[in-house]
Design a protein around this motif. Sequence first.
Motif, PDB file in Angstrom:
ATOM      1  N   TYR A 133     -29.824  94.815   3.379  1.00 26.13           N
ATOM      2  CA  TYR A 133     -29.689  93.415   2.964  1.00 26.13           C
ATOM      3  C   TYR A 133     -28.272  93.146   2.467  1.00 26.13           C
ATOM      4  O   TYR A 133     -27.644  92.143   2.844  1.00 26.13           O
ATOM      5  CB  TYR A 133     -30.712  93.117   1.871  1.00 26.13           C
ATOM      6  N   MET A 134     -27.756  94.043   1.622  1.00 30.68           N
ATOM      7  CA  MET A 134     -26.405  93.866   1.104  1.00 30.68           C
ATOM      8  C   MET A 134     -25.389  93.872   2.239  1.00 30.68           C
ATOM      9  O   MET A 134     -24.435  93.079   2.238  1.00 30.68           O
ATOM     10  CB  MET A 134     -26.082  94.962   0.093  1.00 30.68           C
ATOM     11  N   ALA A 135     -25.571  94.751   3.206  1.00 28.89           N
ATOM     12  CA  ALA A 135     -24.655  94.801   4.353  1.00 28.89           C
ATOM     13  C   ALA A 135     -24.661  93.475   5.097  1.00 28.89           C
ATOM     14  O   ALA A 135     -23.598  92.946   5.480  1.00 28.89           O
ATOM     15  CB  ALA A 135     -25.048  95.943   5.285  1.00 28.89           C
ATOM     16  N   SER A 136     -25.855  92.921   5.298  1.00 26.46           N
ATOM     17  CA  SER A 136     -25.941  91.645   6.020  1.00 26.46           C
ATOM     18  C   SER A 136     -25.288  90.520   5.232  1.00 26.46           C
ATOM     19  O   SER A 136     -24.600  89.667   5.806  1.00 26.46           O
ATOM     20  CB  SER A 136     -27.402  91.311   6.330  1.00 26.46           C
ATOM     21  N   LYS A 137     -25.479  90.507   3.922  1.00 27.95           N
ATOM     22  CA  LYS A 137     -24.949  89.411   3.112  1.00 27.95           C
ATOM     23  C   LYS A 137     -23.448  89.542   2.875  1.00 27.95           C
ATOM     24  O   LYS A 137     -22.753  88.521   2.713  1.00 27.95           O
ATOM     25  CB  LYS A 137     -25.710  89.331   1.788  1.00 27.95           C
ATOM     26  N   VAL A 195     -31.410  88.742  11.664  1.00 27.02           N
ATOM     27  CA  VAL A 195     -31.845  87.512  11.004  1.00 27.02           C
ATOM     28  C   VAL A 195     -30.773  86.995  10.048  1.00 27.02           C
ATOM     29  O   VAL A 195     -30.389  85.816  10.081  1.00 27.02           O
ATOM     30  CB  VAL A 195     -33.167  87.738  10.248  1.00 27.02           C
ATOM     31  N   ASN A 196     -30.276  87.868   9.186  1.00 28.13           N
ATOM     32  CA  ASN A 196     -29.409  87.430   8.090  1.00 28.13           C
ATOM     33  C   ASN A 196     -27.959  87.202   8.492  1.00 28.13           C
ATOM     34  O   ASN A 196     -27.264  86.395   7.851  1.00 28.13           O
ATOM     35  CB  ASN A 196     -29.443  88.459   6.960  1.00 28.13           C
ATOM     36  N   LEU A 197     -27.498  87.883   9.518  1.00 31.41           N
ATOM     37  CA  LEU A 197     -26.092  87.771   9.906  1.00 31.41           C
ATOM     38  C   LEU A 197     -25.919  87.162  11.301  1.00 31.41           C
ATOM     39  O   LEU A 197     -25.143  86.224  11.480  1.00 31.41           O
ATOM     40  CB  LEU A 197     -25.423  89.149   9.852  1.00 31.41           C
ATOM     41  N   GLU A 198     -26.660  87.674  12.268  1.00 31.56           N
ATOM     42  CA  GLU A 198     -26.549  87.109  13.610  1.00 31.56           C
ATOM     43  C   GLU A 198     -27.110  85.691  13.661  1.00 31.56           C
ATOM     44  O   GLU A 198     -26.610  84.834  14.394  1.00 31.56           O
ATOM     45  CB  GLU A 198     -27.266  87.991  14.631  1.00 31.56           C
ATOM     46  N   GLY A 199     -28.129  85.414  12.829  1.00 30.99           N
ATOM     47  CA  GLY A 199     -28.701  84.069  12.779  1.00 30.99           C
ATOM     48  C   GLY A 199     -27.667  82.999  12.457  1.00 30.99           C
ATOM     49  O   GLY A 199     -27.539  82.006  13.191  1.00 30.99           O
ATOM     50  N   PRO A 200     -26.889  83.152  11.376  1.00 35.51           N
ATOM     51  CA  PRO A 200     -25.839  82.169  11.087  1.00 35.51           C
ATOM     52  C   PRO A 200     -24.784  82.057  12.192  1.00 35.51           C
ATOM     53  O   PRO A 200     -24.277  80.958  12.456  1.00 35.51           O
ATOM     54  CB  PRO A 200     -25.223  82.687   9.784  1.00 35.51           C
ATOM     55  N   TYR A 201     -24.447  83.168  12.825  1.00 34.29           N
ATOM     56  CA  TYR A 201     -23.513  83.114  13.957  1.00 34.29           C
ATOM     57  C   TYR A 201     -24.091  82.269  15.088  1.00 34.29           C
ATOM     58  O   TYR A 201     -23.409  81.380  15.638  1.00 34.29           O
ATOM     59  CB  TYR A 201     -23.210  84.530  14.440  1.00 34.29           C
ATOM     60  N   LEU A 202     -25.352  82.522  15.455  1.00 27.44           N
ATOM     61  CA  LEU A 202     -25.972  81.768  16.536  1.00 27.44           C
ATOM     62  C   LEU A 202     -26.105  80.293  16.185  1.00 27.44           C
ATOM     63  O   LEU A 202     -25.932  79.416  17.038  1.00 27.44           O
ATOM     64  CB  LEU A 202     -27.347  82.363  16.867  1.00 27.44           C
ATOM     65  N   ASP A 229     -33.860 106.736   2.804  1.00 27.85           N
ATOM     66  CA  ASP A 229     -34.829 107.723   3.275  1.00 27.85           C
ATOM     67  C   ASP A 229     -35.944 107.088   4.095  1.00 27.85           C
ATOM     68  O   ASP A 229     -36.504 107.726   4.995  1.00 27.85           O
ATOM     69  CB  ASP A 229     -35.447 108.476   2.083  1.00 27.85           C
ATOM     70  N   ASP A 230     -36.267 105.837   3.774  1.00 34.31           N
ATOM     71  CA  ASP A 230     -37.387 105.158   4.426  1.00 34.31           C
ATOM     72  C   ASP A 230     -36.948 104.007   5.329  1.00 34.31           C
ATOM     73  O   ASP A 230     -37.792 103.364   5.963  1.00 34.31           O
ATOM     74  CB  ASP A 230     -38.350 104.605   3.370  1.00 34.31           C
ATOM     75  N   LEU A 231     -35.658 103.744   5.382  1.00 35.19           N
ATOM     76  CA  LEU A 231     -35.161 102.599   6.136  1.00 35.19           C
ATOM     77  C   LEU A 231     -35.090 102.940   7.625  1.00 35.19           C
ATOM     78  O   LEU A 231     -34.196 103.656   8.080  1.00 35.19           O
ATOM     79  CB  LEU A 231     -33.777 102.197   5.619  1.00 35.19           C
ATOM     80  N   GLU A 232     -36.050 102.407   8.383  1.00 39.12           N
ATOM     81  CA  GLU A 232     -36.098 102.681   9.806  1.00 39.12           C
ATOM     82  C   GLU A 232     -35.033 101.857  10.548  1.00 39.12           C
ATOM     83  O   GLU A 232     -34.730 100.726  10.157  1.00 39.12           O
ATOM     84  CB  GLU A 232     -37.479 102.345  10.365  1.00 39.12           C
ATOM     85  N   PRO A 233     -34.472 102.403  11.611  1.00 34.23           N
ATOM     86  CA  PRO A 233     -33.431 101.680  12.349  1.00 34.23           C
ATOM     87  C   PRO A 233     -33.853 100.293  12.809  1.00 34.23           C
ATOM     88  O   PRO A 233     -33.043  99.357  12.792  1.00 34.23           O
ATOM     89  CB  PRO A 233     -33.139 102.603  13.543  1.00 34.23           C
ATOM     90  N   ASP A 234     -35.128 100.132  13.225  1.00 34.80           N
ATOM     91  CA  ASP A 234     -35.539  98.812  13.704  1.00 34.80           C
ATOM     92  C   ASP A 234     -35.582  97.794  12.579  1.00 34.80           C
ATOM     93  O   ASP A 234     -35.309  96.606  12.788  1.00 34.80           O
ATOM     94  CB  ASP A 234     -36.884  98.886  14.420  1.00 34.80           C
ATOM     95  N   VAL A 235     -35.904  98.254  11.357  1.00 29.57           N
ATOM     96  CA  VAL A 235     -35.887  97.352  10.196  1.00 29.57           C
ATOM     97  C   VAL A 235     -34.450  96.954   9.877  1.00 29.57           C
ATOM     98  O   VAL A 235     -34.153  95.777   9.627  1.00 29.57           O
ATOM     99  CB  VAL A 235     -36.552  98.013   8.979  1.00 29.57           C
ATOM    100  N   PHE A 236     -33.552  97.932   9.879  1.00 27.73           N
ATOM    101  CA  PHE A 236     -32.133  97.648   9.623  1.00 27.73           C
ATOM    102  C   PHE A 236     -31.619  96.612  10.622  1.00 27.73           C
ATOM    103  O   PHE A 236     -30.973  95.622  10.246  1.00 27.73           O
ATOM    104  CB  PHE A 236     -31.307  98.932   9.727  1.00 27.73           C
TER     105      PHE A 236
END
Length: 246
Positions: free
Chosen positions: A153-157, A111-118, A98-105
């Motif tokens: 967070y769970m999606a990223s991890k 950070v959590n997923l693209e960071g390790p790829y980069l 309900d409060d999760l804004e798209p930019d936060v997602f």
Amino acid sequence: MGSHDGRVAIVTGAGKGIGQELAVQLAARGAQVVLLDLDDCAETRERVGAVGVAAASLRCDVASEDDWKAAREGVEKRFGRADILVNNAGIYPFATIDDLEPDVFRRVIRVNLEGPYLGARAFAPLMAAKHWGRIVNISSDSIATNLAGLSHYMASKMGVIGLTRGLANDLADRGITVNAVAPAITRTPGTSVMPEEVTTAVWQQQAIRRFAEPGDIVGPILFLTSEDAAFVTGQTVAVDGGMMKL
């Protein structure tokens, strides 16, 4: 204690918590360490210096391709090689859908997923040049909890686990192993802002019912970045006191 003698190890999120403890323990085992963080790593540099190693420190937003390029150039210029990369940096703002804004997602995924790829894309060529490399990505055992407010967070991890398996396939013939560690909720500055009742409810689901300390997480990472783990790749190691029994 010389299990990492002569290695050059890059650690993201090295300014505090698990990243700081890992950098210190890598240095104690003979590695030259490169500290990547958005914030100053003065405390980490001091602790690493106390074991007789002068740590290199670079500001790095792990979601920035330009920052990773600069980090690679800095490491190559100073050391001429890279052997170990631990993608530890991560963020975990609490918000239900309900409060999760798209930019936060999007920021959490970057950070959590693209960071390790980069990071892997930046440093794998330096590892391949020596036909030896270790990449460890930090996932999370939150993917097995019933804690609300962490869908992003769970999606990223979960994505980190998939990325790890894919990179292990891509890089095996270049002498590079890629594994993931899924820690329990750990006592760090980042988790210190969480309500005690929330953290307690999480670690009470573990077989070992206590808050994890950074040192609890570091040991398995040290193994995965050593010569002893030469035949281990594509794996996710749960370091969570027995909550996830994989």
